[in-house]
Design a protein around this motif. Structure first.
Motif, PDB file in Angstrom:
ATOM      1  N   LEU A  46       0.900  -1.045  -0.084  1.00 22.90           N
ATOM      2  CA  LEU A  46      -0.084   0.082  -0.018  1.00 22.90           C
ATOM      3  C   LEU A  46       0.847   1.295   0.022  1.00 22.90           C
ATOM      4  O   LEU A  46       0.594   2.150  -0.723  1.00 22.90           O
ATOM      5  N   GLN A  47       1.940   1.260   1.029  1.00 25.54           N
ATOM      6  CA  GLN A  47       2.715   2.452   0.894  1.00 25.54           C
ATOM      7  C   GLN A  47       3.523   2.609  -0.297  1.00 25.54           C
ATOM      8  O   GLN A  47       3.559   3.908  -0.933  1.00 25.54           O
ATOM      9  N   ASP A  48       3.861   1.735  -0.943  1.00 23.19           N
ATOM     10  CA  ASP A  48       4.576   1.619  -2.117  1.00 23.19           C
ATOM     11  C   ASP A  48       3.535   2.215  -3.160  1.00 23.19           C
ATOM     12  O   ASP A  48       4.322   3.234  -4.060  1.00 23.19           O
ATOM     13  N   VAL A  49       2.513   1.710  -3.567  1.00 24.54           N
ATOM     14  CA  VAL A  49       1.651   2.279  -4.530  1.00 24.54           C
ATOM     15  C   VAL A  49       1.295   3.954  -4.158  1.00 24.54           C
ATOM     16  O   VAL A  49       1.119   4.646  -5.021  1.00 24.54           O
ATOM     17  N   LEU A  50       1.084   4.163  -2.859  1.00 25.32           N
ATOM     18  CA  LEU A  50       0.759   5.430  -2.741  1.00 25.32           C
ATOM     19  C   LEU A  50       2.085   6.329  -2.928  1.00 25.32           C
ATOM     20  O   LEU A  50       1.764   7.532  -3.564  1.00 25.32           O
TER      21      LEU A  50
END
Length: 193
Positions: A46-50
């Motif tokens: 999730l953090q990578d995508v954001l």
């Protein structure tokens, strides 16, 4: 003196980013967690995508459909996670020589993001082909492949939960891998990877 027009545009873009993240975060979290069992891995994705979304949104070319972009990026990160796991031994498979064990593996080689536009194109093409090939699989083969490769579930656990024989699950995974390899091989040949 009026501020330069770019500062207003920057503020608008930051507001758009914030609004999109607030609107889509819960759905995106659910999407990732349905595919990744480990909460820490899901949070990392999730953090990578954001982070990737914020970087892409700040580029001059606009993102037309932010929601679709986020889910596509999440799916790509999940597939990347699978690719990284390919180096790990498949401990759940019956003990056999290396050649027999290879029929259960899909060694997906993706070019790195930072190696130029050709690599980005090749990576995008491979991931799209993989997604299309996954969609073509019969549901029972796709479910076993996704559960084992993307969610990290063992064949033993799947057999006990579903009541399906271990050998049947292994066969489904094998047929899925054979189909995916065949679809991806033409792309690898065309791209000369």
């Amino acid at each position: 003196m009026e501020p330069p027009p770019t500062s207003h545009t920057t503020i608008d873009r930051e507001s758009d980013i914030t609004a999109t993240v607030v609107r889509e975060r819960a759905r995106l979290v659910n999407f990732i967690r349905r595919r990744i069992r480990d909460p820490e891995d899901a949070e990392d994705i999730l953090q990578d995508v954001l982070h990737e979304f914020v970087q892409a949104y700040r580029l001059p070319a606009p993102i037309e459909q932010a929601s679709a972009w986020l889910f596509r990026a999440a799916r790509n990160r999940i597939i990347d996670r699978f690719r990284k796991k390919k180096e790990l031994p498949l401990a759940d498979l019956p003990q056999a020589d290396d050649d027999a064990g290879n029929e259960y593996r899909l060694d997906l080689i993706l070019p790195a993001y930072d190696t130029g536009p050709e690599a980005v194109y090749a990576r995008t093409l491979l991931l799209k082909t993989l997604q299309d090939a996954l969609d073509e699989l019969p549901a029972n083969q796709r479910e076993v492949f996704v559960a084992h490769e993307l969610e990290g579930r063992s064949f033993k656990d799947m057999a006990s939960e579903s009541g399906v024989a271990l050998n049947t699950l292994l066969a489904r995974k094998r047929y899925a891998v054979l189909h995916l390899r065949a679809r991806l091989q033409t792309i690898y040949d065309d791209l000369d990877i």
